[in-house]
Design an enzyme around this catalytic site. Structure first.
Site, PDB file in Angstrom:
ATOM      1  CG  ASP A 347      -2.181  -0.671   1.077  1.00  0.00           C
ATOM      2  OD1 ASP A 347      -2.527  -0.957  -0.064  1.00  0.00           O
ATOM      3  OD2 ASP A 347      -2.863  -0.919   2.084  1.00  0.00           O
ATOM      4  CG  ASP A 607      -5.106  -0.070   5.724  1.00  0.00           C
ATOM      5  OD1 ASP A 607      -5.810  -0.443   4.762  1.00  0.00           O
ATOM      6  OD2 ASP A 607      -4.764   1.115   5.897  1.00  0.00           O
ATOM      7  CG  ASP A 611      -6.672  -3.895   1.867  1.00  0.00           C
ATOM      8  OD1 ASP A 611      -6.879  -3.674   0.668  1.00  0.00           O
ATOM      9  OD2 ASP A 611      -6.330  -3.009   2.676  1.00  0.00           O
TER      10      ASP A 611
END
Length: 1081
Positions: A347, A607, A611
Site C-alpha cells: 500500500d 489494512d 483487503d
C-alpha cells in the site's frame, strides 16, 4: 408465549426449544434477552458472562503432560524408542538409560523453549484481540469482544468485524424499533460465512452474524448469541480439527525418511554380514550378543533425534523475536514463505507514506512580490481553525514553527467555515499590538484566484503552476489576504501563494526499498490514489514510475492489445511495471494471482476490510499497523510498528531463521551418512565393534551444539530462500562420505600400520595378526619365560579362576597362551582405538557445523557465541573421556580377571584400567566393545581432524559451484529454479479441515484465513442461521440457553449433505412478519 409458528418434531425422545431471531421483532427479542436499547449494567453483564461464558469458540485444552509426550511421538523418536527396547532386551542398562535420557532431554528442550516462545507471542498478540464498542451502564465503552454477553447493545461501523450474532436497531436513535422510508441500510460482507460475493443489505430488525464485516453504515444492535451459539460458532463446532501440515513438517519428514532408510539399509547389511559371513553368535543375558549391541551404534548414532527439536525451536524462537520487533506471526509456516518472498505489493498510504498531509515548502509558488516562505507559513497558520481539527487546518497550523504564539497576538473577530458551494474559509483577525485588522482567505485555488484584484495578471502563471502540481500528484491550496474587515465594502484580495499539499514518504521508506532490492525483493506500489499521486510518490522513493491505472490492467487481462502496449501478455506487464494506481480490492486479488501464476512468492500489505481477500490469497498476507480486525484476521503476519521497515525486519528475521534451519538440515544429513558409513564399513570390513555408550554421549554433547544453532549468528541470504532438498542431500552425502574417509584413514593408519609409533614417541595400536603374534611371542618367551604354544591352563593366574584344571580345559579347550595373549592385546588396543576414533568423530562432526553454516571461509566467518561455547564444552568432554576412558567398560561376559598380557606395546601397565578384566580367547566376548583411555592419542585426533578440516571449505565451494547453491555460479538460473520451488511450496499452503480450504476459526482469526474458496457454513442450512437454543424459566419466561450441548445438537441437526441455499438480507429481505417463532425439534 402461545403456539403460533411452533413446530414439534421428536428426535430421540427429546424436546429442544429454539427461537429464530431473524423472524421475531425487536421488542420480542429484547424481552427474551431481558434487556433494553440502553444496554446492560456492568453487574448484570458480569453475571451473564459467568453464565454464558466468554464470547469465543471453545478452545481445545492442552494437557501439558500429553504435549510433552507428543515431542516423543514421531518417526525419529520411534526409532530411538526401538533402540531403547533392544538395549533393555540385551540387558544393556547403561545404554538404555542414556537413550531414554536423550529422548527426554530433547523433549524437555522442545517443551520449555517452544512454550516460552509461544507465551511471548501470545502476550504480544493479546494487544491485538478484537475490540468492540458496547453500551454499559448507559455509557459507550470500548472493550474486548470476548467479554460480550447476550443482551449487550453494541455500536458497529464501517471497518468493524461483527463480534457476535446481533439484531439491528433502526438508524433513528429516537425510534430504535421502527424502520422508515429514508432508512439507509447497512452493508455487511458475509462472504466468509455464506459465500455471497456482494455485501448484504441489512435493515432494521435484520440479523448480522459474527465474523462478517461492516462495509457501510453505522448502527446500534443487540447481541442475541455469543460463542458457540453463534451461526459461525455452530459451523466451527462441526469441524473436528485441522489437518494442515506445515511445509516444515513435510521437509522434516523427507529428511528424516532418507535418514531412516539409510540407517535401515546399513542395519540389514551389518546383521547379514556379521551373522552370515563372520558367523557371530548370540546368547541370552548381559553382553551375550555384541553384534546386536553394535547395531545400536548405527541405529542411535544415525537417527537425527534432535531434528524436530532444533527446527521447531529455531522457528519458535525466531517467531518470538519477530514479535518483539513488531511482526507477530499468526501462522508459523508463514516464516518460511516470508523468507522466500520475492515480490512485495505494498500500500502507499500509511505504509510507504505517513498518511499525513504536508506542505512542500520548497515548491510553494508565491504570487505577491516581497513575500517570503515564512510569511506564507505564518498567514497559513493564522487562516486555520484548529478547534475543528480539520486536516488541512491542522497542516497549515503545524507547518508554522511559532504557531502556538499567534493566539496571544492575533484575535479572531469572525470565522466563515468551509462549505461545498463556496469552497473556501475566511477569517477576520486583529493584531492586538498594532490594532491592524485584516482578512485571510484559503480554499480552492480557482476560487481564491477569482477573488484576487489582479487575477488577470496572475491567471496564466497560477493556472500553469496548478497543472504542474496536479501532474506531480500534489493538491493545491490558495491563500489570499485583504486589509480591513470588509465592512466598508472594500474587498481587494491579494493572492499570497499557491501551496502544494501531499502525503510525504516515511523517512525510512526509501532506504528500506533500496535494501529490499538488494535482497532480491521487488517492491511494487499498489494504491487506490490517483495515478499521478502514485507516480510522484514513486519518484520520491526511487521506485520507478512505470505505473498504470487498474483500468489498464483489467483491459490487458481481457486481451486488449492497446492496453498491453509493448508487453507480451498481462503477466509480463505485471512483472515488469513498478505498480498500479486507482486500485480496488478485487484488483489487488488479481495482481497477486497473476504474480503467483508466474511462480513468484508474493507478499501483500493491507489494512482495511476490503483487503482481506488479497491478504488471504497472497503467500504472505501482511496486516500493517492499525489495520482493521478483518485485515488482521486474514493476514499471516500482523505488524505492530508502522511503515515498511517493519516488513524489512520481518523478512530479515525470516531469512535468518531459514538459514539456521538449512544449516542444521545439511549437518543432519551429513552426520547420518557419516555415522552409518563409518561404523557400518568398519564393522563389515574389519569385524570391529564400537560401543553404543560413546555414540549416545556424542549425541548428548552434539544436542547442545545443535540447540545453540537455534540462536546462531547468521547472515541472511541476499536472495529469497527456498528448501532445495536435492542440494541438501547431495551436499550432506558428500560431507558425510568425506568425513567417513577421514575416519577410515585414521583407523587404517592407527591399527593397520606402524606409522604413529614409528614417527612419534607413543605406544602402538597396531592389531594386525602378524604384529600381535610377534609381540606376544617375544613377550611370552622373553618376559614370562613360557612356551607360547602351551595351554592357557598351565598359567597359574588363569587356572586359579577355574574350579579345577579339568574345568579349565573343558571351557578353554585347546586355547594356547599365545592365543590368549593376542586376544588380550587386540582387546586392549581396540579399546584404546575406540577412544581415539570417538574423539576424532566428535571433533570433526561438530566442526562441520562451522563449515555448512555459510559459503565463506569458515574460520573467518564468526559464528554465534553459544555455538562456540557448545563446541568447546562438548569437545572438552569428548577429550577427557578419550584420555581416561571408562576403565574397560563394558566388561566382557566371558572374562579373566588379573590379566597377564594387558600392557602397552612398550610392556608398561595400562593406565586407568583397575579391573584388569579381559575376554577369554575363543569366545564371542573378544568382540566386546570396551573403552580404555588413549592418553596421548587425543593429540593425534585433534591434529588429524585439523588436517582433514582444511579441505572441507574447498569441497564446500566446489559443491556450491556445481550445484549453484544460492546462485554461487549463476544467479539468474538460481532465481528461476528457486521461484519454481517456491511456487510448488506455496501450493501446499491450503489446509484441509473437513471443509476444503478452511482452518479452525478463532477470536483472533474470525475469517478462517486458510482459504477463501469455500466458506465454513457450506455445511449448515442457511435457514437455521438465526436459530438460538432457549429454555423456559420457572416463571414461564423464555431465555437464551447457556447449555453448549444444545448448540452442538442444533449444529448437528442443521447440517446439510450437499451445499446450501444462499440468501442475502434478513427479515427485511424475506418479508419481515414481525411474528416470533419458536421451534421444537
Amino acid at each position: 408465549m402461545g403456539n403460533e409458528g411452533e413446530v414439534k418434531v421428536a428426535v430421540n425422545g427429546t424436546s429442544i426449544e429454539e427461537v429464530n431471531f431473524e423472524k421475531i421483532d425487536l421488542k420480542e427479542a429484547l424481552s427474551i434477552l431481558n434487556t433494553t436499547p440502553h444496554g446492560l449494567s456492568s453487574a448484570e453483564a458480569d453475571k451473564r458472562l459467568a453464565e454464558y461464558g466468554p464470547n469465543r469458540l471453545p478452545e481445545s485444552k492442552r494437557i501439558p503432560l500429553l504435549v510433552f509426550l507428543g515431542y516423543m511421538w514421531n518417526p525419529l523418536s520411534w526409532a530411538m524408542e526401538a533402540a531403547a527396547i533392544i538395549a533393555i532386551a540385551l540387558l544393556d542398562y547403561a545404554d538404555f538409560a542414556l537413550i531414554v535420557g536423550l529422548l527426554f532431554l530433547n523433549a524437555v528442550i522442545s517443551y520449555v523453549e517452544e512454550s516460552s516462545a509461544d507465551n511471548a507471542i501470545k502476550a504480544l498478540a493479546g494487544a491485538l484481540a478484537p475490540k468492540c464498542k458496547v453500551i454499559r451502564d448507559g455509557t459507550l465503552q470500548t472493550m474486548e469482544a470476548v467479554n460480550l454477553v447476550p443482551g449487550d447493545v453494541v455500536v458497529m461501523k464501517f471497518g468493524d468485524i461483527v463480534a457476535a450474532d446481533v439484531k439491528l436497531f433502526s438508524d433513528d436513535p429516537q425510534h430504535p424499533f421502527d424502520s422508515h422510508s429514508e432508512e439507509v441500510p447497512m452493508q455487511i460482507d458475509q462472504a466468509a460465512l455464506t459465500g455471497e460475493s456482494l455485501p448484504a443489505k441489512k435493515h432494521t430488525g435484520d440479523v448480522a452474524f459474527s465474523g462478517s464485516a461492516i462495509k457501510a453504515g453505522e448502527r446500534h444492535a443487540v447481541v442475541y448469541a455469543t460463542g458457540i451459539n453463534t451461526f459461525f460458532g455452530r459451523a466451527a463446532a462441526l469441524i473436528s480439527g485441522t489437518h494442515n501440515v506445515a511445509n516444515l513438517q513435510i521437509i522434516m519428514t523427507k529428511i528424516g525418511g532418507v535418514c531412516l532408510v539409510t540407517i535401515g539399509v546399513w542395519v540389514v547389511i551389518e546383521l547379514a554380514v556379521q551373522f552370515g559371513h563372520y558367523g557371530h553368535g548370540c546368547t541370552s543375558g548381559e553382553e551375550g550378543c555384541p553384534t546386536l549391541t553394535n547395531m545400536l551404534v548405527i541405529l542411535v548414532g544415525g537417527i537425527p533425534i534432535a531434528m524436530p527439536t532444533v527446527l521447531s525451536v529455531t522457528l519458535a524462537l525466531g517467531a518470538a523475536k519477530l514479535a518483539k520487533e513488531g511482526a507477530i506471526v499468526a501462522r508459523m509456516s508463514a516464516v518460511e514463505e516470508m523468507a522466500g518472498m520475492d515480490i512485495l505489493c505494498s500500500d502507499k498510504t500509511g505504509t510507504l507514506t505517513l498518511n499525513k498531509l504536508s506542505i512542500d515548502m520548497n515548491t510553494i509558488y508565491k504570487c505577491e512580490p516581497g513575500i517570503t516562505n515564512d510569511d506564507v507559513a505564518k498567514y497559513g497558520a493564522l487562516s486555520a481553525d484548529v478547534a475543528g481539527e480539520e486536516p488541512i487546518d491542522m497542516v497549515l497550523f503545524n507547518n508554522y514553527a511559532n504557531a502556538k504564539d499567534l493566539a496571544a497576538r492575533y484575535k479572531k473577530i469572525k470565522w466563515v467555515p468551509f462549505n461545498p458551494t463556496d469552497k473556501f474559509t475566511a477569517i477576520t483577525l486583529m493584531d492586538q499590538e498594532t490594532g491592524r485588522v485584516f482578512r485571510l482567505l484559503k480554499g480552492s485555488p480557482q476560487v481564491v484566484l477569482g477573488k484576487a484584484y489582479n487575477k488577470d495578471t496572475l491567471a496564466d502563471n497560477v493556472n500553469a503552476k496548478m497543472v504542474e502540481f496536479a501532474n506531480r500528484g500534489f493538491r493545491s491550496l490558495g491563500v489570499a489576504m485583504a486589509e480591513g474587515d470588509g465592512a466598508d465594502g472594500k474587498h481587494e484580495w491579494h493572492m499570497l501563494a499557491l501551496l502544494p499539499l501531499f502525503d510525504p514518504p516515511r523517512h525510512d521508506t526509501k532506504d528500506t526499498i533500496e535494501y529490499c532490492h538488494g535482497q532480491g525483493i521487488e517492491v511494487k506500489m499498489v494504491t487506490g490514489d490517483h495515478l499521478l499521486i502514485g507516480k510522484e510518490t514513486a519518484k520520491m522513493l526511487g521506485m520507478g514510475t512505470v505505473m498504470y491505472p487498474s483500468e489498464v490492467l483489467i483491459k490487458a487481462k481481457n486481451g486488449d492489445k492497446g492496453a498491453l502496449g509493448d508487453f507480451r501478455d498481462v503477466t509480463h506487464m505485471v512483472e515488469s511495471c513498478n505498480g498500479f494506481a486507482e486500485v480496488f480490492p478485487e484488483h489487488k486479488y488479481e495482481i497477486v494471482a497473476i504474480l503467483q501464476e508466474a511462480d513468484h512468492v508474493v507478499g501483500m500489505t493491507g489494512d482495511g476490510v476490503n483487503d482481506a481477500p488479497a491478504l488471504k490469497k497472497a503467500d504472505v498476507g501482511i496486516a500493517v499497523a492499525g489495520a482493521t480486525d478483518a485485515a488482521r484476521g486474514a493476514a499471516d503476519i500482523v505488524l505492530t510498528e508502522a511503515g515498511l521497515s517493519a516488513i524489512k525486519t520481518a523478512v530479515l528475521g525470516a531469512r535468518k531463521i531459514f538459514q539456521r534451519m538449512t544449516t542444521y538440515s545439511k549437518y543432519t544429513v551429513a552426520m547420518t551418512f557419516r555415522i552409518c558409513f563409518t561404523f557400518g564399513l568398519l564393522t563389515v570390513i574389519y569385524d570391529w565393534y564400537f560401543p553404543t555408550i560413546l555414540i549416545v554421549i556424542m549425541a548428548v554433547f552434539n544436542d547442545g551444539a545443535m540447540i545453540a544453532l537455534a540462536k546462531d549468528r547468521v547472515e541472511p541470504s541476499r536472495q529469497p530462500n527456498a528448501w532445495n532438498l536435492k542440494n541438501i542431500f547431495l551436499m550432506g552425502i558428500v560431507y558425510g562420505l568425506y568425513l567417513t574417509l577421514s575416519t577410515w584413514a585414521l583407523y587404517q593408519t592407527a591399527c593397520k600400520t606402524s606409522f604413529f609409533e614409528d614417527h612419534f614417541p607413543i605406544f602402538s595400536l597396531d592389531d594386525r595378526h602378524i604384529t600381535l603374534q610377534n609381540w606376544c611371542t617375544g613377550y611370552i618367551t622373553n618376559q614370562l619365560n613360557l612356551n607360547p604354544t602351551a595351554s592357557i591352563c598351565t598359567m597359574p593366574t588363569y587356572l586359579a579362576q577355574f574350579d579345577s584344571q579339568a574345568a579349565c580345559i573343558e571351557e578353554m579347550g585347546g586355547e594356547q597362551i599365545i592365543n590368549q595373549c593376542m586376544a588380550e592385546q587386540r582387546y586392549i588396543r581396540g579399546a584404546m582405538l575406540r577412544s581415539l576414533i570417538y574423539n576424532h568423530v566428535s571433533i570433526s562432526g561438530q566442526a562441520l557445523v562451522l563449515v555448512v553454516r555459510n559459503q565463506g571461509f569458515s574460520l573467518m566467518e564468526r559464528a554465534g557465541s553459544l555455538t562456540y561455547i557448545a563446541f568447546v564444552l562438548a569437545q572438552i568432554g569428548s577429550t577427557v573421556i578419550s584420555v581416561f576412558g571408562f576403565g574397560g567398560y563394558v566388561p566382557p561376559r566371558h572374562r579373566f580377571t588379573d590379566c597377564q598380557f594387558c600392557s602397552y606395546s612398550d610392556y608398561t601397565p595400562v593406565k586407568f584400567f583397575p579391573s584388569k578384566e579381559v575376554p577369554m580367547a575363543g569366545t564371542e566376548s573378544v568382540y566386546t566393545a570396551s573403552v580404555l583411555g588413549c592418553l596421548g592419542y587425543v593429540l593425534v585426533a585433534w591434529i588429524w581432524t585439523g588436517i582433514w578440516y582444511v579441505l572441507l571449505d574447498p569441497i564446500k565451494w566446489a559443491l556450491c559451484w556445481m550445484l549453484n547453491e544460492d546462485g554461487f555460479r549463476d544467479m539468474a538460473t538460481m532465481k528461476h529454479e528457486r521461484r519454481q520451488e517456491l511456487g510448488r511450496t506455496s501450493q501446499q499452503k491450503a489446509a484441509d479441515v473437513g471443509v476444503t480450504g478452511m482452518t479452525v476459526p478463532t477470536a483472533s482469526n474470525p475469517l478462517g484465513r486458510a482459504s477463501i474458496q469455500k466458506p465454513v457454513t457450506m455445511v449448515l442450512d442457511r435457514a437455521s442461521a438465526a436459530l438460538v437454543p432457549v429454555h423456559r424459566t420457572s416463571d414461564g419466561l423464555v431465555r437464551v440457553s447457556a447449555d453448549p450441548a444444545k448448540a452442538r445438537d442444533l449444529a448437528r441437526r442443521s447440517r446439510l449433505n450437499e451445499g446450501m441455499q444462499r440468501t442475502s438480507g434478513g427479515a427485511h429481505a424475506a418479508g419481515h412478519t414481525g411474528q416470533k417463532e419458536i421451534t421444537r425439534a
